[in-house]
Design a protein around this motif. Structure first.
Motif, mmCIF file in Angstrom:
data_model
loop_
_atom_site.group_PDB
_atom_site.id
_atom_site.type_symbol
_atom_site.label_atom_id
_atom_site.label_comp_id
_atom_site.label_asym_id
_atom_site.label_seq_id
_atom_site.Cartn_x
_atom_site.Cartn_y
_atom_site.Cartn_z
ATOM 1 N N VAL A 35 0.716 -1.169 -0.017
ATOM 2 C CA VAL A 35 0.028 0.139 0.084
ATOM 3 C C VAL A 35 1.072 1.018 -0.149
ATOM 4 N N LEU A 36 0.454 2.098 -1.097
ATOM 5 C CA LEU A 36 1.262 3.491 -0.814
ATOM 6 C C LEU A 36 0.270 4.609 -0.395
ATOM 7 N N PHE A 37 0.663 5.292 0.595
ATOM 8 C CA PHE A 37 -0.318 6.279 0.822
ATOM 9 C C PHE A 37 0.425 7.831 0.979
ATOM 10 N N VAL A 38 0.159 8.782 0.132
ATOM 11 C CA VAL A 38 1.017 9.946 -0.060
ATOM 12 C C VAL A 38 0.555 10.873 0.992
ATOM 13 N N VAL A 39 1.839 11.594 1.373
ATOM 14 C CA VAL A 39 1.633 12.454 2.536
ATOM 15 C C VAL A 39 2.256 13.664 2.399
ATOM 16 N N GLY A 40 2.874 14.050 1.239
ATOM 17 C CA GLY A 40 3.321 15.339 0.929
ATOM 18 C C GLY A 40 3.652 15.143 -0.861
#
Length: 277
Positions: free
Chosen positions: A93-98
């Protein structure tokens, strides 16, 4: 640059005048990695990743939490990888925070910005690059997929948390909600990576004690969290790492929302073979 919604580390190095006292803690039941420990000195690099460094938050550890690894990736402009995943049995899973990344997954290109979420099944063909002028940060959670005969492999998907309706926990009047990216009854999935949100005053009103291992990265706000026998203060940028059956509870006192990215292993029989046997 727009104001960031989620916390991401920037590295650096503390001055010699800084006090040594910190909230970092490692116990038999849980670990706390506060945001202040995520400095330049503890970054890592990976094969086939260009202009990229990372903080490793969790890795399978015998006798502790054994099912997953979790990274915070920092990709500089022009960086990325054409060969990101070396393990054909790993799901992610990839989750973009910036910032912003370009994910090409099974031939389809996706531009992922803050809040972007991608599930990558085992054996997938994918690449990731930062084509922008700013640093991009994202979480990468990896797990060995536990296949079950007669159960199909999970399908890839890309979305954004802003496009997923949160599920209110019963009896909380919306004070505690969970953004679920996968149907809980879908047996193809053996892990869930969700976002949990508490409004000020929201609580987990009992000591949850269960088989699932957890990685909890605080995206926004602050709270006091019960871990085993301890109440600890946590804030945006902190990471909590819990082994199975560690009791846990939470009180979000405000003034703003308290939100975290949550990993847990699900939907499979426990192994009856001890590690190494």
């Amino acid at each position: 640059m727009s104001e960031k919604t989620y916390y991401a580390p920037a590295g650096g190095h503390p001055p010699q005048t800084q006090l040594l006292t910190d909230r970092a803690m490692f116990t038999e039941a849980y670990a706390i990695l506060p945001k202040g420990v995520m400095q330049d000195i503890v970054t890592s690099w990976l094969p086939f990743w260009e202009k990229t460094r990372l903080w490793v938050l969790a890795r399978p550890l015998s006798g502790f939490a054994e099912t997953f690894a979790q990274y915070i990736m920092e990709v500089s402009p022009g960086g990325g990888s054409d060969k990101p995943e070396p393990d054909a049995n790993a799901e992610g899973v990839l989750f973009v925070v910036g910032g912003e990344v370009e994910l090409t997954l099974e031939g389809t290109k996706h531009i992922m910005k803050e809040g972007g979420y991608a599930f990558i099944p085992p054996g997938s063909q994918w690449t990731l690059h930062n084509r922008s002028d700013d640093i991009a940060n994202f979480h990468w959670i990896r797990k060995h997929y536990q296949a079950v005969e007669g159960v199909p492999l999970p399908e890839a998907f890309v979305t954004n948390e802003k496009d997923v309706e949160p599920f209110p926990m019963p009896g909380t009047n919306g004070a505690w909600v969970t953004t679920r990216f996968v149907d809980m009854s879908n047996m193809s999935h053996d892990m869930h990576v969700n976002i949990v949100t508490f409004e000020p005053g929201g609580v987990i009103p009992f000591a949850e004690t269960h088989i699932m291992e957890h990685g909890l990265y605080v995206l926004e706000g602050k709270a006091v969290y019960r871990l085993n026998q301890d109440w600890v203060e946590v804030e945006a940028g902190d990471f909590m790492w819990l082994r199975a059956f560690c009791p846990q509870a939470c009180y979000a006192g405000g003034p703003g929302r308290f939100r975290y990215l949550l990993y847990k292993d699900v939907n499979r029989h426990p192994s009856l073979r001890l590690s190494g046997l």
